[in-house]
Design a protein around this motif. Structure first.
Motif, PDB file in Angstrom:
ATOM      1  N   ALA A 295       0.828  -1.204   0.000  1.00  0.00           N
ATOM      2  CA  ALA A 295       0.000   0.000   0.000  1.00  0.00           C
ATOM      3  C   ALA A 295       0.862   1.253   0.000  1.00  0.00           C
ATOM      4  O   ALA A 295       0.576   2.224  -0.715  1.00  0.00           O
ATOM      5  CB  ALA A 295      -0.934  -0.010   1.207  1.00  0.00           C
ATOM      6  N   ALA A 296       1.933   1.251   0.783  1.00  0.00           N
ATOM      7  CA  ALA A 296       2.831   2.414   0.833  1.00  0.00           C
ATOM      8  C   ALA A 296       3.520   2.621  -0.518  1.00  0.00           C
ATOM      9  O   ALA A 296       3.669   3.763  -0.986  1.00  0.00           O
ATOM     10  CB  ALA A 296       3.872   2.220   1.938  1.00  0.00           C
ATOM     11  N   ALA A 297       3.917   1.528  -1.158  1.00  0.00           N
ATOM     12  CA  ALA A 297       4.603   1.627  -2.448  1.00  0.00           C
ATOM     13  C   ALA A 297       3.668   2.123  -3.552  1.00  0.00           C
ATOM     14  O   ALA A 297       4.098   2.828  -4.472  1.00  0.00           O
ATOM     15  CB  ALA A 297       5.178   0.268  -2.829  1.00  0.00           C
ATOM     16  N   GLU A 298       2.403   1.782  -3.469  1.00  0.00           N
ATOM     17  CA  GLU A 298       1.446   2.141  -4.523  1.00  0.00           C
ATOM     18  C   GLU A 298       0.789   3.505  -4.307  1.00  0.00           C
ATOM     19  O   GLU A 298       0.159   4.038  -5.223  1.00  0.00           O
ATOM     20  CB  GLU A 298       0.343   1.072  -4.613  1.00  0.00           C
ATOM     21  N   ALA A 299       0.938   4.062  -3.124  1.00  0.00           N
ATOM     22  CA  ALA A 299       0.180   5.267  -2.764  1.00  0.00           C
ATOM     23  C   ALA A 299       0.452   6.447  -3.701  1.00  0.00           C
ATOM     24  O   ALA A 299      -0.462   7.207  -4.029  1.00  0.00           O
ATOM     25  CB  ALA A 299       0.483   5.662  -1.321  1.00  0.00           C
ATOM     26  N   ARG A 300       1.681   6.591  -4.155  1.00  0.00           N
ATOM     27  CA  ARG A 300       2.003   7.747  -5.005  1.00  0.00           C
ATOM     28  C   ARG A 300       1.335   7.648  -6.366  1.00  0.00           C
ATOM     29  O   ARG A 300       0.858   8.639  -6.910  1.00  0.00           O
ATOM     30  CB  ARG A 300       3.523   7.852  -5.166  1.00  0.00           C
ATOM     31  N   ARG A 301       1.288   6.448  -6.929  1.00  0.00           N
ATOM     32  CA  ARG A 301       0.698   6.277  -8.262  1.00  0.00           C
ATOM     33  C   ARG A 301      -0.817   6.187  -8.218  1.00  0.00           C
ATOM     34  O   ARG A 301      -1.488   6.411  -9.220  1.00  0.00           O
ATOM     35  CB  ARG A 301       1.277   5.020  -8.921  1.00  0.00           C
TER      36      ARG A 301
ATOM     37  N   VAL B 284      -8.321   5.007   1.402  1.00  0.00           N
ATOM     38  CA  VAL B 284      -8.361   3.700   2.041  1.00  0.00           C
ATOM     39  C   VAL B 284      -7.622   3.756   3.370  1.00  0.00           C
ATOM     40  O   VAL B 284      -8.094   3.240   4.389  1.00  0.00           O
ATOM     41  CB  VAL B 284      -7.736   2.626   1.132  1.00  0.00           C
ATOM     42  N   GLU B 285      -6.453   4.400   3.362  1.00  0.00           N
ATOM     43  CA  GLU B 285      -5.672   4.510   4.594  1.00  0.00           C
ATOM     44  C   GLU B 285      -6.458   5.251   5.659  1.00  0.00           C
ATOM     45  O   GLU B 285      -6.447   4.860   6.838  1.00  0.00           O
ATOM     46  CB  GLU B 285      -4.345   5.227   4.296  1.00  0.00           C
TER      47      GLU B 285
END
Length: 203
Positions: free
Chosen positions: A100-106, A113-114
Motif C-alpha cells: 500500500a505504501a509503495a502504490e500510494a504515489r501512483r 483507504v488509509e
C-alpha cells in the motif's frame, strides 16, 4: 465468490503490484469471469480497497478476541498494545502495508483507504480501551471520559502501535521487532498514562 476474488487479487498484487496485474489474471486465478469481478468491484483500486478493509478486519478480530489482563490499568494497556502489535506485525499484514505504501504515489485514491482503515482502527481501539479502563482506576483519568475516548484511542495507537508499524513498513524484520515489542509497549504505555494524568479527573 467474493472471498476467492479478494484472495486471488491479494496474491497477485503482492507479487507484482497493482499496475502489473490485470483483471483478467485475477479472474483466472479466482475461477471467475471478468464481468463477475466488475459487478462487485468497479476498478482495481476498489478491489484493493476491499482487500485493505478485509486486512484491517482480520487484525481487529485478532486483538478484540483477546482479554487484556492485569491488576492495574498500566498492565492491562500493556497487554492490549502487545496484542494489537502481535496481529499488525504478522508477516502477511506487513507485506500488504508495504504494498500500500509503495502504490500510494501512483494511486492517490489509496489515501482514502488509509484514512478509512485508520478511522476504523481507532473506533475498534476505543471500544476495547473503554472495556480495559472501565474501573475505578480508569475513572480517575480525564482522558478516558466517554467524550474523549476516541481521541485518546488515537493517541494510544500513535504512541504505542505506530512506531513499530512504521519501522516494519520501511523494511525492518517484523520478527525482530516482535522480540523487542514488550519493552517498547511497556515504556510507551507508561508515557501515555503520564500524559493522561494531566487535567482534572473525570467524575
Amino acid at each position: 465468490m467474493d472471498e476467492r476474488i479478494l484472495s486471488a487479487a491479494r496474491e497477485l498484487f503482492l507479487a507484482r503490484g497493482l499496475a502489473g496485474v490485470s483483471v483478467g489474471e485475477i479472474a483466472s486465478l479466482a475461477r471467475a469471469s471478468k464481468a463477475t469481478i466488475y459487478t462487485r468491484f468497479s476498478t482495481k483500486e476498489a478491489l484493493f480497497a476491499a482487500i485493505a478493509m478485509r486486512n484491517a478486519e482480520k487484525v481487529r478480530e485478532g486483538y478484540e478476541s483477546a482479554v487484556p489482563s492485569g491488576d492495574t490499568i498500566e498492565e492491562r494497556l500493556t497487554v492490549l498494545g502487545s496484542e494489537i502489535l502481535k496481529h499488525v506485525l504478522a508477516a502477511d499484514s506487513v507485506d500488504f502495508m508495504r504494498l500500500a505504501a509503495a502504490e500510494a504515489r501512483r494511486f492517490p485514491d489509496l489515501a482514502k483507504v488509509e484514512r478509512m482503515m485508520r478511522e476504523r482502527g481507532t473506533h475498534h481501539a476505543a471500544n476495547v480501551l473503554k472495556d480495559v479502563t472501565h474501573s475505578k482506576q480508569g475513572r480517575a483519568y480525564a482522558a478516558f471520559a466517554q467524550e474523549r475516548l476516541t481521541r485518546t484511542a488515537q493517541f494510544f495507537l500513535d504512541l504505542v502501535v505506530a512506531p513499530l508499524v512504521m519501522r516494519a513498513v520501511f523494511g525492518e524484520d517484523p520478527k525482530r521487532l516482535k522480540a523487542h515489542m514488550r519493552g517498547h509497549v511497556a515504556e510507551s504505555v507508561s508515557f501515555f498514562l503520564a500524559a493522561c494524568r494531566t487535567g482534572e479527573p473525570h467524575r
